[in-house]
Design a protein around this motif. Structure first.
Motif, short mmCIF file in Angstrom:
data_model
loop_
_atom_site.label_atom_id
_atom_site.label_comp_id
_atom_site.label_asym_id
_atom_site.label_seq_id
_atom_site.Cartn_x
_atom_site.Cartn_y
_atom_site.Cartn_z
N ALA A 122 1.29 -1.77 -0.27
CA ALA A 122 0.16 -0.21 0.08
C ALA A 122 0.89 1.30 -0.07
CB ALA A 122 -0.87 -0.53 1.24
N ALA A 123 0.89 1.98 -0.67
CA ALA A 123 1.26 3.30 -1.21
C ALA A 123 0.76 4.74 -0.76
CB ALA A 123 2.54 3.37 -2.20
N GLY A 124 1.21 5.59 -0.69
CA GLY A 124 0.74 6.94 -0.42
C GLY A 124 0.90 7.95 -2.18
N PHE A 206 3.98 9.05 8.43
CA PHE A 206 3.86 9.88 7.51
C PHE A 206 4.74 11.12 6.98
CE2 PHE A 206 0.53 7.72 8.53
CZ PHE A 206 0.75 6.39 7.35
N GLU A 207 4.56 11.24 5.70
CA GLU A 207 5.70 12.49 5.33
C GLU A 207 4.72 13.75 5.60
OE1 GLU A 207 4.37 9.79 3.15
OE2 GLU A 207 6.16 8.56 4.02
N VAL A 223 5.15 6.18 -2.25
CA VAL A 223 5.78 6.53 -1.83
C VAL A 223 5.16 5.51 -0.38
CG1 VAL A 223 4.93 8.62 -0.26
CG2 VAL A 223 6.69 7.91 0.32
N GLY A 224 5.97 5.35 0.13
CA GLY A 224 6.34 3.89 1.30
C GLY A 224 7.40 3.29 1.81
N MET A 225 7.02 2.39 2.59
CA MET A 225 7.35 2.26 3.34
C MET A 225 8.45 0.91 3.95
SD MET A 225 6.10 4.21 6.75
CE MET A 225 4.84 5.48 6.91
N SER A 248 -3.30 4.33 -2.10
CA SER A 248 -4.60 3.34 -0.33
C SER A 248 -4.87 5.01 -0.40
CB SER A 248 -4.21 3.28 0.73
OG SER A 248 -2.69 3.56 0.80
N ASN A 249 -3.90 6.20 -0.53
CA ASN A 249 -4.04 7.54 0.38
C ASN A 249 -3.88 8.40 -0.40
OD1 ASN A 249 -1.97 5.43 1.58
ND2 ASN A 249 -1.68 8.26 1.95
N ALA A 261 -2.81 11.75 6.50
CA ALA A 261 -2.80 9.87 6.33
C ALA A 261 -2.79 8.78 7.33
CB ALA A 261 -1.18 9.63 5.21
N VAL A 266 -5.34 3.23 5.26
CA VAL A 266 -4.40 2.30 3.83
C VAL A 266 -5.12 1.29 4.57
CG1 VAL A 266 -2.23 1.11 3.83
CG2 VAL A 266 -2.15 3.80 4.45
O1 HPA Z 1 0.97 7.97 2.88
C1 HPA Z 1 2.26 7.07 2.74
N1 HPA Z 1 3.63 7.28 2.87
C2 HPA Z 1 4.28 6.48 3.15
N2 HPA Z 1 3.59 4.72 3.86
C3 HPA Z 1 2.64 4.49 3.39
N3 HPA Z 1 1.69 3.19 3.02
C4 HPA Z 1 0.55 3.23 2.82
N4 HPA Z 1 0.50 5.16 2.34
C5 HPA Z 1 1.50 5.69 2.78
#
Ligand code: HPA
Ligand SMILES: O=P(O)(O)O[C@H]1O[C@H](CO)[C@@H](O)[C@H]1O
Length: 296
Positions: A122-124, A206-207, A223-225, A248-249, A261, A266
């Protein structure tokens, strides 16, 4: 708490071999495909037929999952007739594990015979054209921890796994990306399919807005982790990689925005897209042996 000697042995050939041997003794499945489930995407593991499930806490040398939305178990079985292993839960830098521990499963899978890795996360969304619910095929990455020398390949290189200086310009297999485009078109998913660059940060915060703006201007679309450390170790060991981000967002880029966020959003987006993502991944796996690009 890990001791210094635990740190030194993390991800070593001996450690990974012991884990692979233990798993081989406990399952007859000899996986050719490995799947990593991202946050809220653990349903992928439920697609496996005749599943054999091992809790991470029962597997020698495996870390434990500590993040909500990551069940913490390894599932062996078949998907569309193909022997697979699926991580229902992955490990992240911010959980406090040494980076070599986070990526240990990749080496274990390699030793068990896995040739193709499919990672999901899942990532932003940083790309302003992306919407929540879009699925992004990862075509490249930006490894922010890597810039600071945080690499799963740091330390002595073990040639039994791979070379000292592995190439990463071909990290995300071109043919598998094309296959994913074809599959998405056939399934009618093209409207929410994207292809772009994933940037990994250490998290868990989150960022900030300034960070999102910077990452976007550097060429990152999401962006993600996670994921990137796994891909580096899998490529080092010669496995082909394919990775998908579920947007996811939307990353917050505007000082007037009220959006924040959060992990609940997510997980919720994961629930909404779960079925389509599962269909896409299972169709890709089904096609792995009917295309020239396959490893079967
Ligand atoms: O917005 C995000 N930032 C970082 N990691 C994430 N994982 C899901 N959404 C995000
Ligand atoms: O990358 P996955 O494991 O999908 O998880 C993502 O979701 C979490 C944040 O909500 C972070 O761990 C981020 O990396």
């Amino acid at each position: 708490m890990l001791s210094m000697s635990d740190f030194a042995s993390c991800g070593s050939y001996e450690e990974c071999s012991a884990t692979a041997d233990w798993l081989r003794a406990h399952t007859q499945v000899r996986p050719r495909v490995g799947i990593v489930c991202g946050s809220g995407l653990g349903g992928l593991a439920e697609m496996l037929k005749d599943p054999q499930v091992f809790k991470y806490s029962d597997i020698p040398n495996f870390p434990r999952s500590t993040v909500h939305g990551h069940a913490g178990q390894l599932v062996f079985g078949t998907l569309k007739g193909k022997p697979c292993v699926c991580m229902q839960g992955r490990f992240h830098l911010y959980e406090g594990y040494p980076i070599q521990k986070i990526t240990l499963p990749m080496r274990v899978f390699k030793l068990m015979g896995v040739e193709t890795m499919i990672m999901t996360n899942a990532a932003g969304g940083l790309n302003q054209d992306y919407k929540v619910g879009d699925v992004m095929i990862i075509k490249d990455h930006i490894n922010m921890p890597g810039f600071a020398g945080i690499s799963p390949l740091a330390g002595p290189n073990d040639d039994r796994f791979g070379v000292r200086f592995p190439c990463m310009s071909d990290a995300y297999d071109r043919e598998l990306r094309q296959l994913a485009h074809d599959v998405a078109a056939e399934l009618g998913y093209s409207d929410f399919l994207q292809e772009g660059v994933y940037c990994v940060l250490g998290g868990p915060s989150f960022e900030t807005i300034a960070e999102c703006r910077m990452l976007h201007s550097l060429g990152a679309d999401a962006v993600g982790m996670s994921t990137v450390h796994e891909v580096i170790v899998a490529r080092h060991a010669g496995m082909r990689c394919f990775a998908l981000s579920l947007i996811s967002n939307r990353a917050v880029m505007d000082y007037d925005s009220q959006e924040k966020a959060n992990h609940e959003e997510v997980l919720e987006t994961g629930r909404l897209r779960a079925q389509q993502l599962e269909k896409m991944v299972s169709t890709i796996v089904a096609r792995l042996d009917s295309d020239n690009n396959n490893s079967f």
